[in-house]
Design an enzyme around this catalytic site. Structure first.
Site, PDB file in Angstrom:
ATOM      1  N   LYS A   1      -0.269  -1.730  -7.897  1.00 37.34           N
ATOM      2  CA  LYS A   1       0.051  -0.834  -9.020  1.00 37.34           C
ATOM      3  C   LYS A   1       1.194  -1.429  -9.841  1.00 37.34           C
ATOM      4  O   LYS A   1       1.206  -1.334 -11.049  1.00 37.34           O
ATOM      5  CB  LYS A   1       0.428   0.564  -8.541  1.00 37.34           C
ATOM      6  CG  LYS A   1       0.668   1.501  -9.745  1.00 37.34           C
ATOM      7  CD  LYS A   1       0.849   2.935  -9.337  1.00 37.34           C
ATOM      8  CE  LYS A   1       2.224   3.174  -8.756  1.00 37.34           C
ATOM      9  NZ  LYS A   1       3.298   3.078  -9.772  1.00 37.34           N
ATOM     10  N   ASP A   2       2.150  -2.045  -9.141  1.00 38.78           N
ATOM     11  CA  ASP A   2       3.247  -2.729  -9.834  1.00 38.78           C
ATOM     12  C   ASP A   2       2.862  -4.197 -10.003  1.00 38.78           C
ATOM     13  O   ASP A   2       3.483  -5.095  -9.420  1.00 38.78           O
ATOM     14  CB  ASP A   2       4.542  -2.579  -9.032  1.00 38.78           C
ATOM     15  CG  ASP A   2       4.961  -1.127  -8.924  1.00 38.78           C
ATOM     16  OD1 ASP A   2       5.323  -0.539  -9.948  1.00 38.78           O
ATOM     17  OD2 ASP A   2       4.899  -0.567  -7.812  1.00 38.78           O
TER      18      ASP A   2
ATOM     19  N   SER B   1       5.320   7.572  -6.359  1.00 35.81           N
ATOM     20  CA  SER B   1       6.361   8.514  -5.933  1.00 35.81           C
ATOM     21  C   SER B   1       6.764   9.412  -7.096  1.00 35.81           C
ATOM     22  O   SER B   1       7.256  10.522  -6.896  1.00 35.81           O
ATOM     23  CB  SER B   1       7.587   7.745  -5.443  1.00 35.81           C
ATOM     24  OG  SER B   1       7.202   6.895  -4.384  1.00 35.81           O
TER      25      SER B   1
ATOM     26  N   VAL C   1      -3.936   2.518  -4.602  1.00 35.83           N
ATOM     27  CA  VAL C   1      -4.547   3.689  -3.950  1.00 35.83           C
ATOM     28  C   VAL C   1      -4.494   4.840  -4.951  1.00 35.83           C
ATOM     29  O   VAL C   1      -3.456   5.083  -5.576  1.00 35.83           O
ATOM     30  CB  VAL C   1      -3.808   4.053  -2.643  1.00 35.83           C
ATOM     31  CG1 VAL C   1      -4.420   5.286  -2.000  1.00 35.83           C
ATOM     32  CG2 VAL C   1      -3.855   2.871  -1.674  1.00 35.83           C
TER      33      VAL C   1
ATOM     34  N   HIS D   1       3.759   7.793  -0.041  1.00 33.32           N
ATOM     35  CA  HIS D   1       2.435   8.374  -0.310  1.00 33.32           C
ATOM     36  C   HIS D   1       1.411   7.418   0.297  1.00 33.32           C
ATOM     37  O   HIS D   1       1.797   6.402   0.921  1.00 33.32           O
ATOM     38  CB  HIS D   1       2.232   8.587  -1.815  1.00 33.32           C
ATOM     39  CG  HIS D   1       2.549   7.368  -2.650  1.00 33.32           C
ATOM     40  ND1 HIS D   1       1.803   6.211  -2.581  1.00 33.32           N
ATOM     41  CD2 HIS D   1       3.542   7.115  -3.531  1.00 33.32           C
ATOM     42  CE1 HIS D   1       2.315   5.311  -3.411  1.00 33.32           C
ATOM     43  NE2 HIS D   1       3.379   5.832  -3.982  1.00 33.32           N
TER      44      HIS D   1
ATOM     45  N   GLY E   1      -0.328   5.160  -0.864  1.00 37.91           N
ATOM     46  CA  GLY E   1      -0.192   3.757  -1.277  1.00 37.91           C
ATOM     47  C   GLY E   1       0.742   3.010  -0.340  1.00 37.91           C
ATOM     48  O   GLY E   1       0.411   1.933   0.172  1.00 37.91           O
ATOM     49  N   HIS E   2       1.912   3.599  -0.084  1.00 37.02           N
ATOM     50  CA  HIS E   2       2.850   2.973   0.866  1.00 37.02           C
ATOM     51  C   HIS E   2       2.197   2.845   2.246  1.00 37.02           C
ATOM     52  O   HIS E   2       2.361   1.831   2.926  1.00 37.02           O
ATOM     53  CB  HIS E   2       4.102   3.832   1.030  1.00 37.02           C
ATOM     54  CG  HIS E   2       4.943   3.958  -0.199  1.00 37.02           C
ATOM     55  ND1 HIS E   2       5.057   5.123  -0.907  1.00 37.02           N
ATOM     56  CD2 HIS E   2       5.725   3.047  -0.836  1.00 37.02           C
ATOM     57  CE1 HIS E   2       5.876   4.940  -1.932  1.00 37.02           C
ATOM     58  NE2 HIS E   2       6.304   3.698  -1.917  1.00 37.02           N
TER      59      HIS E   2
END
Ligand code: PAF
Length: 288
Positions: free
Chosen positions: A150-151, A187, A177, A34, A36-37
């Site tokens: 996020k992680d 995901s 993001v 997505h 973010g990646h």
């Protein structure tokens, strides 16, 4: 872009780049890309000569009752997206390439793994993450590796791993993001049906409410957390955790003083979602 399945081939490709003094950036992923990646790939592309993305749904970081078997997988789609974003190598090994018969080593990072996701998912989760990330660093030997904030706990675990094992790699954490309505990209968002998708926006809204209090000068952790809880309760969400902890050590705090991680995890519909904001006390806001 080359798709490579074996450790020997990815090593050879990286060695060839090194012979030409080219820098190497690694984006470790489990696929189902997505934005973010893609932001991690873009950052890697801007700052390195060779960009390697690993795509490996790492079985050891999933618990017995977690979503390993249904984790979204679409390599052709992922490969096309990575290619569009200028990735040079997609390293997509089979599980047997990473964990051959007889594999017997696990890396355990103590301390920062005992709380939040480590407490809820169990020790195997961050053991699995630390072990596979250490292996990827050993295989690719990148100059820089890119992870999503996020992680946030994963970032701390990886930083500790790198420091404690003297690994020669710089860790870059890139901003979360979000979708237009604030939902952090994940995901696992594909598991959300429309009702759960709407409900899920409460996670970021709860963090926003807490952030607004902190920005207004509130320093009491209990008061800040209560504001976030109220938003979740309103949306009918009972979080697995909603905690304010020191942003570096993950020790619990009672008073906001410097940087703190406000982290939430909740089951929403068929998905387990996490999100976080870094809060900074008003008196420290001018600091770098
Ligand atoms: O964040 C992820 O996607 C995974 O935990 C990682 C870092 C690729 C390790 O499997």
């Amino acid at each position: 872009m080359r798709i490579i399945r074996t450790i020997a081939e990815v090593r050879e490709a990286v060695r060839a780049a090194r012979r030409q003094d080219r820098t190497v950036g690694l984006v470790p992923t489990m696929g189902a890309f997505h934005d973010g990646h893609l932001s991690l790939m873009d950052e890697a592309r801007r700052n390195n000569d060779l960009v390697v993305v690993s795509l490996f749904v790492n079985p050891t970081q999933f618990g017995a009752n977690e979503d390993l078997s249904r984790y979204p997988r679409d390599e052709a789609r992922d490969a096309a997206m990575a290619d569009d974003h200028g990735v040079d190598i997609l390293f997509a090994p089979e599980p047997s390439e990473i964990y051959p018969d007889g594999f017997a080593t696990t890396i355990h990072v103590a301390g920062v793994t005992d709380v939040l996701d480590g407490a809820v998912r169990g020790a195997h989760h961050f053991d699995g993450v630390a072990t596979v990330v250490a292996k990827l660093f050993g295989i690719v030997a990148p100059d820089v590796a890119y992870f999503g904030q996020k992680d946030a706990q994963q970032v701390l675990v990886v930083r500790r791993l790198v420091r404690d094992l003297n690994l020669d790699v710089r860790i870059e954490a890139c901003p979360i993001v979000r979708e237009a309505d604030g939902l952090a990209m994940s995901s696992r968002n594909v598991y959300l049906d429309p009702a759960a998708r709407a409900q899920a926006t409460a996670l970021n809204r709860s963090l926003d409410a807490a952030q607004a209090l902190a920005d207004a000068g509130e320093r009491n952790a209990g008061t800040i957390i209560a504001a976030a809880h109220a938003v979740l309760a309103d949306a009918g969400i009972a979080p697995e955790y909603l905690e304010l902890r020191d942003a570096e050590t993950l020790q619990p705090i009672t008073l906001l003083d410097g940087d703190a991680l406000l982290a939430v995890a909740a089951r929403v519909g068929a998905a387990r979602l996490i999100d976080n904001h870094t809060l900074r006390s008003a008196d420290r806001r001018g600091d770098a």
